[in-house]
Design a protein around this motif. Structure first.
Motif, PDB file in Angstrom:
ATOM      1  N   MET A  43       0.820  -1.201   0.000  1.00  0.00           N
ATOM      2  CA  MET A  43       0.000   0.000   0.000  1.00  0.00           C
ATOM      3  C   MET A  43       0.859   1.259   0.000  1.00  0.00           C
ATOM      4  O   MET A  43       0.511   2.257  -0.646  1.00  0.00           O
ATOM      5  CB  MET A  43      -0.928  -0.001   1.215  1.00  0.00           C
ATOM      6  N   SER A  44       1.987   1.227   0.714  1.00  0.00           N
ATOM      7  CA  SER A  44       2.879   2.391   0.710  1.00  0.00           C
ATOM      8  C   SER A  44       3.376   2.685  -0.707  1.00  0.00           C
ATOM      9  O   SER A  44       3.410   3.842  -1.141  1.00  0.00           O
ATOM     10  CB  SER A  44       4.075   2.146   1.636  1.00  0.00           C
ATOM     11  N   THR A  45       3.743   1.622  -1.428  1.00  0.00           N
ATOM     12  CA  THR A  45       4.242   1.810  -2.791  1.00  0.00           C
ATOM     13  C   THR A  45       3.148   2.302  -3.721  1.00  0.00           C
ATOM     14  O   THR A  45       3.365   3.218  -4.536  1.00  0.00           O
ATOM     15  CB  THR A  45       4.823   0.489  -3.322  1.00  0.00           C
ATOM     16  N   TRP A  46       1.956   1.715  -3.611  1.00  0.00           N
ATOM     17  CA  TRP A  46       0.852   2.144  -4.472  1.00  0.00           C
ATOM     18  C   TRP A  46       0.447   3.591  -4.185  1.00  0.00           C
ATOM     19  O   TRP A  46       0.163   4.355  -5.109  1.00  0.00           O
ATOM     20  CB  TRP A  46      -0.353   1.220  -4.292  1.00  0.00           C
ATOM     21  N   THR A  47       0.427   3.967  -2.926  1.00  0.00           N
ATOM     22  CA  THR A  47       0.087   5.346  -2.571  1.00  0.00           C
ATOM     23  C   THR A  47       1.091   6.323  -3.173  1.00  0.00           C
ATOM     24  O   THR A  47       0.718   7.373  -3.726  1.00  0.00           O
ATOM     25  CB  THR A  47       0.048   5.513  -1.048  1.00  0.00           C
ATOM     26  N   ALA A  48       2.379   5.960  -3.078  1.00  0.00           N
ATOM     27  CA  ALA A  48       3.414   6.816  -3.657  1.00  0.00           C
ATOM     28  C   ALA A  48       3.273   6.878  -5.178  1.00  0.00           C
ATOM     29  O   ALA A  48       3.434   7.952  -5.786  1.00  0.00           O
ATOM     30  CB  ALA A  48       4.798   6.284  -3.273  1.00  0.00           C
ATOM     31  N   TYR A  49       2.964   5.724  -5.800  1.00  0.00           N
ATOM     32  CA  TYR A  49       2.841   5.699  -7.259  1.00  0.00           C
ATOM     33  C   TYR A  49       1.713   6.616  -7.736  1.00  0.00           C
ATOM     34  O   TYR A  49       1.897   7.407  -8.673  1.00  0.00           O
ATOM     35  CB  TYR A  49       2.594   4.274  -7.751  1.00  0.00           C
ATOM     36  N   TRP A  50       0.548   6.515  -7.094  1.00  0.00           N
ATOM     37  CA  TRP A  50      -0.575   7.337  -7.551  1.00  0.00           C
ATOM     38  C   TRP A  50      -0.352   8.819  -7.262  1.00  0.00           C
ATOM     39  O   TRP A  50      -0.781   9.681  -8.035  1.00  0.00           O
ATOM     40  CB  TRP A  50      -1.875   6.853  -6.912  1.00  0.00           C
ATOM     41  N   ASP A  51       0.332   9.128  -6.180  1.00  0.00           N
ATOM     42  CA  ASP A  51       0.691  10.522  -5.899  1.00  0.00           C
ATOM     43  C   ASP A  51       1.583  11.053  -7.017  1.00  0.00           C
ATOM     44  O   ASP A  51       1.362  12.150  -7.561  1.00  0.00           O
ATOM     45  CB  ASP A  51       1.402  10.598  -4.547  1.00  0.00           C
ATOM     46  N   TRP A  52       2.590  10.269  -7.394  1.00  0.00           N
ATOM     47  CA  TRP A  52       3.512  10.686  -8.455  1.00  0.00           C
ATOM     48  C   TRP A  52       2.807  10.742  -9.816  1.00  0.00           C
ATOM     49  O   TRP A  52       2.927  11.728 -10.550  1.00  0.00           O
ATOM     50  CB  TRP A  52       4.685   9.718  -8.505  1.00  0.00           C
ATOM     51  N   ALA A  53       2.060   9.672 -10.165  1.00  0.00           N
ATOM     52  CA  ALA A  53       1.428   9.600 -11.486  1.00  0.00           C
ATOM     53  C   ALA A  53       0.403  10.715 -11.683  1.00  0.00           C
ATOM     54  O   ALA A  53       0.324  11.329 -12.758  1.00  0.00           O
ATOM     55  CB  ALA A  53       0.765   8.234 -11.667  1.00  0.00           C
ATOM     56  N   TRP A  54      -0.395  10.992 -10.651  1.00  0.00           N
ATOM     57  CA  TRP A  54      -1.411  12.026 -10.765  1.00  0.00           C
ATOM     58  C   TRP A  54      -0.778  13.395 -10.967  1.00  0.00           C
ATOM     59  O   TRP A  54      -1.188  14.162 -11.848  1.00  0.00           O
ATOM     60  CB  TRP A  54      -2.312  12.027  -9.531  1.00  0.00           C
ATOM     61  N   HIS A  55       0.219  13.708 -10.162  1.00  0.00           N
ATOM     62  CA  HIS A  55       0.832  15.028 -10.271  1.00  0.00           C
ATOM     63  C   HIS A  55       1.645  15.169 -11.558  1.00  0.00           C
ATOM     64  O   HIS A  55       1.725  16.272 -12.117  1.00  0.00           O
ATOM     65  CB  HIS A  55       1.713  15.311  -9.047  1.00  0.00           C
ATOM     66  N   LEU A  56       2.239  14.081 -12.039  1.00  0.00           N
ATOM     67  CA  LEU A  56       2.930  14.155 -13.322  1.00  0.00           C
ATOM     68  C   LEU A  56       1.937  14.384 -14.457  1.00  0.00           C
ATOM     69  O   LEU A  56       2.195  15.185 -15.375  1.00  0.00           O
ATOM     70  CB  LEU A  56       3.722  12.866 -13.569  1.00  0.00           C
ATOM     71  N   ALA A  57       0.786  13.707 -14.389  1.00  0.00           N
ATOM     72  CA  ALA A  57      -0.247  13.894 -15.417  1.00  0.00           C
ATOM     73  C   ALA A  57      -0.774  15.320 -15.425  1.00  0.00           C
ATOM     74  O   ALA A  57      -1.210  15.828 -16.470  1.00  0.00           O
ATOM     75  CB  ALA A  57      -1.390  12.908 -15.202  1.00  0.00           C
ATOM     76  N   CYS A  58      -0.734  15.986 -14.270  1.00  0.00           N
ATOM     77  CA  CYS A  58      -1.250  17.361 -14.168  1.00  0.00           C
ATOM     78  C   CYS A  58      -0.148  18.401 -14.338  1.00  0.00           C
ATOM     79  O   CYS A  58      -0.366  19.585 -14.027  1.00  0.00           O
ATOM     80  CB  CYS A  58      -1.933  17.553 -12.813  1.00  0.00           C
ATOM     81  N   SER A  59       1.026  17.996 -14.783  1.00  0.00           N
ATOM     82  CA  SER A  59       2.153  18.926 -14.911  1.00  0.00           C
ATOM     83  C   SER A  59       2.712  18.876 -16.331  1.00  0.00           C
ATOM     84  O   SER A  59       3.694  18.174 -16.600  1.00  0.00           O
ATOM     85  CB  SER A  59       3.246  18.582 -13.894  1.00  0.00           C
ATOM     86  N   PRO A  60       2.099  19.590 -17.279  1.00  0.00           N
ATOM     87  CA  PRO A  60       2.612  19.587 -18.655  1.00  0.00           C
ATOM     88  C   PRO A  60       4.029  20.129 -18.758  1.00  0.00           C
ATOM     89  O   PRO A  60       4.786  19.717 -19.645  1.00  0.00           O
ATOM     90  CB  PRO A  60       1.612  20.466 -19.409  1.00  0.00           C
ATOM     91  N   ALA A  61       4.404  21.029 -17.858  1.00  0.00           N
ATOM     92  CA  ALA A  61       5.766  21.568 -17.903  1.00  0.00           C
ATOM     93  C   ALA A  61       6.786  20.465 -17.621  1.00  0.00           C
ATOM     94  O   ALA A  61       7.812  20.352 -18.316  1.00  0.00           O
ATOM     95  CB  ALA A  61       5.920  22.701 -16.896  1.00  0.00           C
ATOM     96  N   LYS A  62       6.506  19.655 -16.610  1.00  0.00           N
ATOM     97  CA  LYS A  62       7.412  18.553 -16.291  1.00  0.00           C
ATOM     98  C   LYS A  62       7.432  17.530 -17.427  1.00  0.00           C
ATOM     99  O   LYS A  62       8.504  17.001 -17.789  1.00  0.00           O
ATOM    100  CB  LYS A  62       6.974  17.881 -14.986  1.00  0.00           C
ATOM    101  N   GLN A  63       6.274  17.271 -18.029  1.00  0.00           N
ATOM    102  CA  GLN A  63       6.220  16.351 -19.160  1.00  0.00           C
ATOM    103  C   GLN A  63       7.065  16.860 -20.325  1.00  0.00           C
ATOM    104  O   GLN A  63       7.786  16.103 -20.978  1.00  0.00           O
ATOM    105  CB  GLN A  63       4.775  16.162 -19.604  1.00  0.00           C
TER     106      GLN A  63
END
Length: 589
Positions: A43-63
């Protein structure tokens, strides 16, 4: 023990969180999952993954940045290999200094040079992708960097027969016999693991034979510790003894390896009277032993016995890793009481401020600790093999995958083990309550530096340590990063001599003088008591690098603090012997 348990619960307000998990019927499913995953929380890994994936998806500059980086890396690779095939072409990227997977000359030949450099560029890109994403919590970012590194280490070209030129060369040279031998090695290891049989250790590295052989005697034993007093090897000794406190998570002989690498032997040859604390290996009957027990029946009890053995003499105390953390707590408690029995304090790779605990902090969050609590509640302790698994993950490319390549692809069994590797494999258990308390109060909540760590009903204040301190960090230490160790400057105004040694958490400590020290180096500086402190980076830049071992520099510091010398025989004859060194506790499986 019931009274001790009540004292521990009053002293540690978070302790009930851990104890609740072992009540009948509480979280049985979590306990089952914890056993199946060796205490690692998915669960710790999945929580970290979704935190990272969601914020990356919402950051076109980082993309956009990542897309540009990918294009540049592809262009670098293309420019390097424009004139393929090109054996020995200058690489467009070099492995990190500690990465030895691609050091063999066979990797410089086409097409394997293209394979490993493509992998290194991909690895570099993923490191960029998992850090600096706006909105991701620092802990989740660290966990994603760690998880991506684990996955990349798993698929590294060095792990596959068809992509590893060293394995291919060996296979052709030996007609495939290396693979047959590797299959045999795998079968033997599988049977051993299923049977729960530990890996055999060479006789040369067994305590009392090749390691932990400095002459001495056990002068005290209780349920938790033995105290070993070492025989003097000089006609006169310094009047003030030296007490050594190793970490409880491993056996003490990291400080008394083979004679050339023994810090104990080095000290007694310098004329010091040395007393070593040896922790007992706990079992399921010790589940309620807590941090207060390790303090009272461990370090503080040892100080009482050393005082009785050397009446009228103050003592120097050294603590390594978590042993140093516990020793600093004891020193602060004694300082609060006005107790002056300690003369100086030496802290080797020991953290007091856990705000930046290094890569071990990756495994520390509420979800992860709930998993560990459930696992320990089932067993009554944390098994040393489970702790070894966590350390192996921190350096999986060397401790897991490189070993797989050597044993199973190259068929090289029976590789010579070093004494440090043998010591690492000689793991100990940790009681349920104590392990849960130290993870929560030190790593998770950082209670010690924030004035919330309670002993005897009062918060421990590290500013009560007014002793001269010698603090040592190691440059490549990922368990106790040196900048975290350097934070000792912020918790006390005492005189601090800080030394930064080359090497890692273990090899940086086991750094004896002599021919083997030619590649070692260290930096050292002193902050007078009450003087202003420079930040760690500035200190590192301004301190000169000195070649060789740090041991003689520390010995000079200790000599200046140690006062007069006395006849060696009197104190040695005065103390009774329960057993010869190395004692019984270090031999407990």
């Amino acid at each position: 023990m019931d009274q001790s348990l009540q004292v521990a619960e009053r002293a540690h307000p978070h302790a009930g969180v851990a104890i609740a998990s072992r009540e009948p019927g509480i979280r049985p499913v979590t306990a089952q999952w914890a056993w199946a995953t060796a205490g690692l929380s998915p669960m710790s890994t999945w929580t970290a993954y979704w935190d990272w994936a969601w914020h990356l998806a919402c950051s076109p500059a980082k993309q956009g940045q990542l897309a540009i980086k990918a294009g540049r890396k592809y262009a670098r690779l293309l420019r390097t290999f424009t004139n393929l095939p090109c054996d020995g072409c200058p690489p467009c990227i070099e492995p990190l200094p500690q990465d030895r997977r691609f050091s063999a000359p066979e990797w410089r030949m086409w097409p394997f040079n293209l394979v490993y450099q493509s992998f290194l560029l991909t690895q570099q890109w993923w490191h960029n992708a998992t850090q600096g994403v706006p909105g991701v919590t620092p802990h989740h970012e660290q966990l994603m960097i760690f998880a991506s590194r684990q996955l990349l280490d798993m698929v590294a070209p060095s792990n596959f027969i068809a992509l590893n030129p060293v394995v291919l060369h060996e296979t052709f040279r030996r007609g495939g016999r290396n693979l047959l031998e590797g299959m045999y090695n795998w079968a033997v290891d599988s049977v051993r693991l299923l049977a729960g049989v530990p890996e055999a250790t060479a006789d040369a590295f067994l305590p009392g034979r090749g390691v932990a052989i400095t002459p001495g005697k056990v002068i005290y034993r209780n349920r938790l510790i033995e105290l070993i007093q070492y025989a003097p090897q000089t006609d006169t000794v310094y009047a003030e003894p030296v007490l050594l406190v190793p970490p409880w998570i491993m056996k003490y002989y990291i400080l008394d390896l083979s004679p050339p690498n023994s810090l104990v032997r080095f000290l007694v040859r310098q004329g010091h009277s040395v007393v070593m604390l040896s922790w007992r290996n706990p079992d399921e009957n010790d589940r309620e032993l807590g941090m207060n027990d390790y303090l009272a029946s461990g370090v503080l009890c040892a100080i009482d016995i050393v005082e009785a053995t050397f009446p009228g003499r103050r003592m120097h105390a050294l603590g390594y890793c978590l042993g140093g953390t516990l020793l600093a707590i004891a020193a602060a408690v004694l300082g609060r009481r006005g107790d002056t029995r300690l003369r100086s304090l030496t802290l080797l790779a020991a953290q007091l401020d856990f705000s930046e605990p290094g890569e071990l902090g990756i495994f520390i969050d509420e979800n992860q600790l709930a998993y560990l609590d459930a696992l320990m509640a089932r067993q009554g302790y944390l098994d040393g093999k489970q702790m070894q698994g966590a350390f192996a993950l921190l350096n999986s490319k060397d401790m897991v995958w490189s070993r797989i390549v050597q044993n199973y692809l190259l068929g090289r069994s029976g590789q010579p083990r070093t004494e440090l590797a043998a010591w690492t494999a000689d793991a100990t258990r940790m009681p349920y309550r104590q392990h849960s308390e130290y993870l929560r109060h030190l790593y998770l909540h950082n209670d010690l530096v924030n004035g919330r760590y309670v002993v005897d009903g009062k918060a421990v204040c590290l500013a009560d340590i007014r002793l001269p301190i010698f603090a040592l960090g190691a440059r490549r230490d990922t368990v106790a990063p040196w900048k975290s160790v350097y934070k000792v400057h912020a918790v006390t105004d005492a005189e601090i001599t800080f030394c930064l040694a080359s090497g890692g958490h273990n090899a940086g400590i086991v750094a004896p003088p002599g021919p083997s020290a030619d590649e070692k180096s260290y930096q050292i500086g002193v902050r007078d008591g009450g003087a202003p402190t420079v930040d760690a980076e500035q200190w590192w830049r301004q301190m000169p690098n000195r070649p060789g071992s740090w041991w003689p520099a520390w010995a000079d510091w200790l000599k200046q603090k140690s006062g007069e010398r006395v006849e060696a025989g009197a104190v040695w004859r005065a103390s009774a012997m329960l057993d010869p060194a190395p004692g019984r506790y270090v031999l407990m499986a």
